[in-house]
Scaffold this motif. Structure first.
Motif, short mmCIF file in Angstrom:
data_model
loop_
_atom_site.label_atom_id
_atom_site.label_comp_id
_atom_site.label_asym_id
_atom_site.label_seq_id
_atom_site.Cartn_x
_atom_site.Cartn_y
_atom_site.Cartn_z
N ILE A 165 0.85 -1.20 0.00
CA ILE A 165 0.00 0.00 0.00
C ILE A 165 0.88 1.25 0.00
CG2 ILE A 165 -1.58 1.37 1.43
CD1 ILE A 165 -2.93 -1.26 2.28
N SER A 171 2.55 1.71 -3.30
CA SER A 171 1.61 2.13 -4.36
C SER A 171 1.35 3.63 -4.38
CB SER A 171 0.27 1.39 -4.20
OG SER A 171 -0.50 1.97 -3.15
N SER A 172 1.53 4.29 -3.23
CA SER A 172 1.08 5.67 -3.09
C SER A 172 2.23 6.65 -2.90
CB SER A 172 0.12 5.78 -1.91
OG SER A 172 -1.00 4.95 -2.11
N ILE A 205 -9.98 8.03 0.76
CA ILE A 205 -9.76 6.76 1.46
C ILE A 205 -10.68 6.66 2.67
CG2 ILE A 205 -8.05 5.23 2.55
CD1 ILE A 205 -5.85 6.76 1.06
N ARG A 248 -2.48 0.10 -10.19
CA ARG A 248 -2.21 -0.06 -8.77
C ARG A 248 -3.34 -0.81 -8.07
NH1 ARG A 248 -1.45 6.16 -7.54
NH2 ARG A 248 -3.28 6.11 -8.88
N THR A 249 -4.58 -0.54 -8.49
CA THR A 249 -5.72 -1.21 -7.89
C THR A 249 -5.67 -2.72 -8.17
OG1 THR A 249 -7.01 0.77 -8.30
CG2 THR A 249 -8.25 -1.22 -7.81
N LEU A 280 -2.85 -4.23 -6.16
CA LEU A 280 -3.15 -4.30 -4.72
C LEU A 280 -4.07 -5.46 -4.41
CD1 LEU A 280 -3.64 -0.57 -3.57
CD2 LEU A 280 -1.89 -2.18 -2.78
N ASP A 317 -7.51 4.84 -4.16
CA ASP A 317 -8.03 5.22 -2.84
C ASP A 317 -9.06 4.20 -2.36
OD1 ASP A 317 -6.50 7.54 -2.78
OD2 ASP A 317 -8.07 8.75 -3.72
N ILE A 372 -7.33 0.93 -1.39
CA ILE A 372 -6.67 1.05 -0.08
C ILE A 372 -7.73 1.04 1.01
CG2 ILE A 372 -5.29 2.59 1.38
CD1 ILE A 372 -3.76 3.38 -1.18
N LEU A 422 -7.69 -1.41 4.14
CA LEU A 422 -7.61 -0.91 5.53
C LEU A 422 -8.80 -1.42 6.34
CD1 LEU A 422 -6.32 2.77 5.06
CD2 LEU A 422 -4.99 0.72 5.62
#
Lengths: 258, 258, 258, 258
Positions: free
Chosen positions: C58, C61-62, C104, C156-157, C160, C197, C200, C204
């Motif tokens: 995570i 990725s950001s 997020i 990225r999504t 992830l 977002d 993530i 989370l």
């Protein structure tokens, strides 16, 4: 002209010429007060002279409140690390938030709610205050702008309202704020006097400022106070000291008259 | 009293009583200007009336300079993310730094160096200016406070010095600043007029302010300007827009007289 | 022990001994990753190894999104005034707010609302997603975490979620997030893929982090990116330049493989 | 392409494609650590694996130091006013300055001065250390990176150097730092052990980082610590409480082993 072209209505800058809201800055200098400039910048027009005086008194009332507010403590903490002035002032500004200064904006919303009930529903001052107080109590919310952790008869509030009367600024919102105090006593049995945030809220309502800007007045007022504390920290204290939040003694000039 | 007990000479806070540098805040309200309070906070004493007017004119002169200064652009960038007022103002304050506002402090040091040569070495104004200019040129340094990226005859400088004369504030430091301009022309062949930072520097020297505080005057002056721009961003623009740093058009009121 | 005595459960500091959440810092060094430390600090326990890897992915990725996000532009604007690193980073952090990173936290709330309908009302994933989507549409609100101004199929999504599956972190919240995408297409006719977002947010939620901390992950991830941009500004650009928000060309290394 | 066109070598952003320093972000995810990303962002290349581990250990070593550092106290003070996460973190970052974290950069300069004497003047490690120590003493300056207000045998320093040896990162700068400690004892009669800032300084020199970025490593490391403290403040304490700077008791988990 690019696709990102945008417009601003505040200050026109040309070589050797600067005009704020249409007025040349060099013509304003020496003729209008800083407080009038605050009004000009935030409302777009120069205020009547007495309104300028009202802004001035509001700013003077809020310029400092000693060492204990979090804005001062965060500014001193940053200053004590050797950071420059701008970092310390910024940390102070960041503390001007929901529970520190934020009461002004919240109280403006409370007063606007009351005033809407008067204008739209024909309620009296007392009825409007009662309705809003009961609403807040039903939601379990505190009414911002009433009561203070240190003062129960804040001399700044009294003076602000006296000046507002003298300057012709006091009107319906000041009456409404007073109605809130009276009704709260009846409803709750407690005396929660209007605090300085509440008084400023009523006066900013009278002068028709956008509530979004409420905390801004507090920031304008407090920057000189923050600077005085930061300067004292940098010139009088050792770097990286542990800063006690309340065990502070005033050792400045004795009380004196103007 | 704990081992962390400390002292502060700024404001005494007691229940229902607040005194700044010994003066009760409610007595100050309505009688002294915000500019006088700035002086009281930063110097410990109330200024003579004309000195208060000088501070007021300095603050008015620096209240805004349109959309292009980095302090405005960083404040708008933060505001456009939906951040509250305090975060946007803090970002603006963080831009008031070495190359933006910092010239005031640096120019105060230049003038103090010149004045030391006059007081300690018996040099004339011209000799002192020449010596300092040559020193800076030998070190390859620019003299801060002279020249401007937009204005070559800044109306704010002219007006500040005219007011300083009228208020009886202009003295040796203003003469010295003018000597610098004259000698630089002789030495370099270039006309680098005193800019508004340099003029403010000379006047802060006249009023004997600590150079550490120089940027602080700029911060005090600019907070209302920052607030006006932030408010415009929040009420007139879409969130997260791309903010062009210079393709901006003024669309406020036409030029008008007081 | 003063009346202001307070307690903290994070780090115990004694002479020559430092322990975070009970673990000696020198024992942690070399054995746990920074990502595991993030989890330990924010949740109080060391994570299972795969959960640590999830946090790591995570953060990776950001870490940066080029020059255009407001956090970078405000940091560069402050850096260009000659301000030190901390002021520029702080200005960047202040931009991580409602519309930049804030998605997020908002998306975590959306997913929690859906999950409550599943747990308390026995709804299916699809029913829960439909109910929440309809609620938001009725209130005229956008669903944060879905759609992106630049990417419609954010790599990225995808990555992830692939890693989340491999690490055993993917569960009900990932399924629910996918159900939202599917139901939104049915309801609105538009394809609004989960953005980074939103991804993530789902992860989370899987790891049971407090939504208050959501923006914090974004801050942790972005500080190195901000530093790289600030360093580039300070070493490659002239002070006080006008910073165009989008007319930027990448001139770094060509695409290369690990 | 406008006249403000500029270039950046950090991250290339295209629809559905993001590459940092040439590497696609989704390929980096799951394969490189956050610490390696920090190196990639700040130096432009991926580090050898052991160098990445060194960065990781540095970050882990500095992640938190309890409640007493000014970065934590300023962050808590701001958090206690109800300000959002970003404002509190920014206030913490603003405290990472000359006397708090700043020792890393200053110690890097000290070590670079010593190394220049070795490389250019052919001095031995001891001669170089002696020369720099004497220079600083002649100027009345303290040598940053040596001595600590709490620890005289900092376990973090010992561990960092042990790991540096294991990872093959320790070299001339680590030797030089040790020479400084030995020579200072001879010259001053005092034992001033290398502190964690000094150890990190030596290792950043070994890895050839720009000293401007030194404080940046401290910021990266501390953000999770700041977030943990801010979260504790927001969930465990009352708003606007008076925050004692040292009367704090640790009440977290008992000491435990990995």
């Amino acid at each position: 002209m690019s696709e990102l072209h945008w417009k601003s209505a505040i200050t026109k800058v040309e070589p050797n010429k600067l005009a704020v809201r249409g007025y040349k800055l060099d013509e304003l200098m020496g003729r209008v007060s800083y407080a009038q400039m605050v009004y000009l910048l935030l409302k777009g027009e120069l205020p009547p002279e007495n309104t300028g005086k009202m802004i001035e008194a509001i700013l003077v009332s809020s310029v400092d409140h000693g060492t204990t507010p979090p804005s001062v403590l965060s500014a001193l903490t940053v200053a004590s690390t050797g950071a420059p002035l701008n970092a310390a002032v910024a940390a102070g500004i960041l503390s001007i938030s929901q529970f520190h200064g934020g009461a002004i904006e919240e109280c403006m919303h409370i007063l606007h709610k009351g005033m809407e009930l008067i204008k739209n529903d024909g309620k009296t001052l007392d009825e409007a205050a009662t309705a809003v107080i009961n609403d807040y109590r039903a939601m379990g919310l505190k009414l911002s702008g009433f009561g203070h952790r240190v003062h129960n008869n804040d001399p700044r509030t009294t003076k602000l309202f006296a000046l507002a009367k003298a300057y012709g600024v006091a009107g319906k919102y000041v009456e409404l704020a007073n109605a809130f105090v009276a009704r709260m006593q009846v409803i709750t049995g407690k005396t929660l006097p209007l605090n300085v945030d509440g008084a400023i809220a009523a006066l900013l309502c009278e002068m028709d400022f956008d509530p979004i800007l409420a905390n801004g007045f507090f920031m304008i007022a407090r920057v000189p106070g923050l600077l005085a504390h930061i300067h004292e920290e940098k010139t009088r204290q050792k770097p990286m000291r542990k800063i006690h939040p309340s065990d502070v003694e005033y050792d400045g000039p004795d009380e004196r008259s103007l």
